[in-house]
Design a protein around this motif. Structure first.
Motif, short mmCIF file in Angstrom:
data_model
loop_
_atom_site.label_atom_id
_atom_site.label_comp_id
_atom_site.label_asym_id
_atom_site.label_seq_id
_atom_site.Cartn_x
_atom_site.Cartn_y
_atom_site.Cartn_z
N VAL A 1 0.83 -1.20 0.00
CA VAL A 1 0.00 0.00 0.00
C VAL A 1 0.86 1.25 0.00
N VAL A 2 1.96 1.22 0.78
CA VAL A 2 2.87 2.36 0.82
C VAL A 2 3.50 2.59 -0.55
N LYS A 3 3.94 1.52 -1.18
CA LYS A 3 4.53 1.61 -2.51
C LYS A 3 3.51 2.12 -3.53
N LEU A 4 2.28 1.64 -3.41
CA LEU A 4 1.23 2.05 -4.34
C LEU A 4 1.04 3.57 -4.30
N PHE A 5 0.88 4.14 -3.11
CA PHE A 5 0.59 5.57 -3.02
C PHE A 5 1.84 6.43 -3.26
N ARG A 6 3.01 5.88 -3.04
CA ARG A 6 4.22 6.64 -3.31
C ARG A 6 4.45 6.79 -4.82
N LYS A 7 4.13 5.74 -5.58
CA LYS A 7 4.46 5.75 -7.00
C LYS A 7 3.26 5.90 -7.93
N HIS A 8 2.05 5.56 -7.44
CA HIS A 8 0.91 5.49 -8.36
C HIS A 8 -0.33 6.19 -7.82
N TRP A 9 -0.15 7.21 -6.98
CA TRP A 9 -1.30 7.86 -6.34
C TRP A 9 -2.25 8.50 -7.35
N LEU A 10 -1.70 9.12 -8.39
CA LEU A 10 -2.55 9.78 -9.38
C LEU A 10 -3.38 8.75 -10.16
N LEU A 11 -2.77 7.62 -10.47
CA LEU A 11 -3.49 6.56 -11.16
C LEU A 11 -4.64 6.04 -10.31
N VAL A 12 -4.43 5.90 -9.01
CA VAL A 12 -5.50 5.47 -8.11
C VAL A 12 -6.69 6.41 -8.19
N ILE A 13 -6.42 7.72 -8.19
CA ILE A 13 -7.50 8.71 -8.24
C ILE A 13 -8.26 8.65 -9.56
N VAL A 14 -7.54 8.63 -10.67
CA VAL A 14 -8.19 8.61 -11.98
C VAL A 14 -8.99 7.31 -12.17
N ALA A 15 -8.40 6.19 -11.77
CA ALA A 15 -9.11 4.91 -11.87
C ALA A 15 -10.37 4.92 -11.00
N ALA A 16 -10.28 5.57 -9.83
CA ALA A 16 -11.44 5.67 -8.94
C ALA A 16 -12.57 6.47 -9.59
N LEU A 17 -12.22 7.51 -10.35
CA LEU A 17 -13.24 8.33 -11.00
C LEU A 17 -13.96 7.55 -12.11
N VAL B 1 -6.02 -2.26 -7.48
CA VAL B 1 -7.38 -2.44 -7.98
C VAL B 1 -8.40 -2.34 -6.84
N SER B 2 -8.06 -2.88 -5.67
CA SER B 2 -9.00 -2.88 -4.54
C SER B 2 -9.24 -1.47 -4.01
N ILE B 3 -8.15 -0.72 -3.82
CA ILE B 3 -8.27 0.62 -3.22
C ILE B 3 -8.90 1.60 -4.20
N ALA B 4 -8.50 1.55 -5.47
CA ALA B 4 -9.11 2.44 -6.47
C ALA B 4 -10.61 2.18 -6.58
#
Length: 461
Positions: free
Chosen positions: A242-258, A385-388
């Motif tokens: 989870v730490v690695k995900l938000f450090r490197k891919h935080w913007l992708l998480v947000i866009v995928a969530a939208l 995929v789960s968090i987004a």
């Protein structure tokens, strides 16, 4: 055979699921498991729209009791990220299969206990408190369910059929809706009027125990994802995914969530119980009986099932992004037609409005498992995929029925609800257009560098 063939492709072609029978088992187990999970999740929303206001929140007054019942639906979404964080952490470290088994059991027990809860008149304020606590457990379970199911389906799939395989967990939503609305409709016939309020609504909740046993038996016979097996064999599990995900891919998480939010807000008009409540409210403009509305909603689950599976297949032919764009256009048309058809007061047109809406919903949901799996690197894929998905559900579906209820109460018309749904659809379209199509990208850990490249259409030079 090429000696340099990726291990994940080797497993997919000649190892873990080397026969059509094995592949069918994966798809079947995924469909059954997610159907059971969403059945449990949706009967709560259906009951919230039909009876929970009267049974658990009556002291708040007729109108506000309905709002509180829908808020209790939405509260569970706030705990989905917790389920997603836990599932992502353990799923990326210990495997997809074990997380899915735990999620299924937690959901089933929570649902059955709701069916046994006394009402406010019996135990007072403890009744709504216990109801909300059990709904929170449902939310945690749902947060862990979808990502694991999506990855089990897609990571087992041949490269050119990920969309079709990935549609398996997606069709669990319309099938769960069909089963939940159908069981409620049958009980409304068996126990009409006050009997439904007293005990009829409880039977579908208690029936969840049977479904959980079936889902557990089927899921435990499916092998672990070949991609995770390769990660484990290489001993490359991420210690803090989870730490690695938000450090490197935080913007992708947000866009995928939208992307999810644009679909979810519209889907929760039916799965969240809003149409059921709006059309059966005796003081509202329509005042249908419960039974025909529940049967109409259940029937719309069939069209949703068909469009979802077709869209997954189509995304393998024309790619995920194009399929989504077609879906957003269809969804926009469905949103604009929904309330004009519902407000006619004709049950056949209510079904037509819901069925038309589900066509666009299917196109913006069917390819999602494949789209998400191809967006995130293998080492953080379960977390991603789960968090987004969980965040998207909060932004979209969590309080959509509550928002719709408050908009109608404030304006006296459903036009404001339509405008809200149009905006959410356009947000989903905009998020999709930001993403580059990555259909067919290798999913194994040996391709981590390629997977970590920017998935956005506009990349920094």
């Amino acid at each position: 055979m090429n000696a340099h063939l990726a291990a994940s492709d080797l497993l997919t072609q000649t190892g873990t699921i080397s026969t059509p029978k094995d592949r069918r088992r994966v798809v079947f187990a995924t469909v059954i498991g997610t159907t059971v999970e969403w059945y449990d999740f949706f009967i709560y929303a259906s009951a919230a729209g039909l009876v929970f206001g009267q049974l658990f929140f009556a002291p708040a007054g007729a109108q506000f009791a309905t709002v509180l019942a829908f808020i209790s639906v939405g509260i569970s979404f706030l705990f989905r990220p917790l389920g997603a964080f836990l599932a992502g952490h353990f799923g990326d470290k210990y495997g997809r299969r074990v997380v899915l088994m735990i999620a299924l059991i937690v959901m089933g027990i929570s649902t059955a206990l709701i069916g046994l809860l006394p009402s406010f008149t019996s135990i007072g304020i403890a009744a709504p408190i216990l109801l909300v606590l059990l709904r929170v457990l449902q939310g945690i379970s749902a947060g862990g369910e979808w990502g694991g199911a999506a990855l089990m389906a897609v990571e087992h799939a041949p490269k050119d059929r990920r969309g079709l395989f990935g549609a398996a967990p997606q069709v669990g939503v319309p099938l769960g809706l069909l089963l939940a609305s159908g069981s409620m409709a049958i009980m409304a016939v068996i126990a009409p009027g006050d009997a439904f309020l007293e005990w009829g609504w409880r039977i579908p909740f208690l029936f969840s125990i049977v479904l959980v046993f079936i889902g557990y038996y089927i899921r435990r016979r499916v092998e672990e994802s070949p991609v995770f097996l390769e990660i484990a064999e290489r001993k490359e599990q991420t210690q803090a995914p989870v730490v690695k995900l938000f450090r490197k891919h935080w913007l992708l998480v947000i866009v995928a969530a939208l992307v999810v939010a644009g679909n979810n807000a519209i889907g929760y008009m039916t799965t969240g119980g809003y149409i059921q409540n709006y059309s059966t409210d005796p003081e509202g403009p329509i005042g249908f009986d419960r039974e025909p509305v529940l049967f109409a909603i259940a029937a719309s689950g069939v069209t949703w099932f068909i469009s979802t599976w077709f869209a997954g297949w189509l995304s393998d032919k024309i790619n995920r992004r194009r399929t989504y764009v077609i879906g957003w256009v269809l969804q926009l048309a469905g949103v604009l037609a929904l309330f004009p058809l519902v407000n006619t007061g004709e049950i056949g047109l209510l079904f037509l409005g819901c069925a038309f809406l589900t066509v666009g919903l299917g196109f913006t949901y069917g390819p999602q498992s494949a789209l998400y799996s191809e967006l995130f690197p293998a080492s953080v894929r379960f977390s991603g995929v789960s968090i987004a998905y969980a965040i998207g559900c909060i932004l979209g579906g969590a309080f959509a029925p509550t928002i719709a209820t408050l908009l109608v109460q404030a304006t006296g018309t459903t036009a404001a609800v339509t405008a809200y749904l149009v905006v959410m659809t356009l947000i989903g379209l905009a998020a999709t257009l930001l993403l580059r199509d990555r259909s067919g990208i290798p999913l194994g850990p040996e391709h981590e560098e390629e997977q970590a490249a920017s998935p956005f259409l506009i990349r920094k030079k």
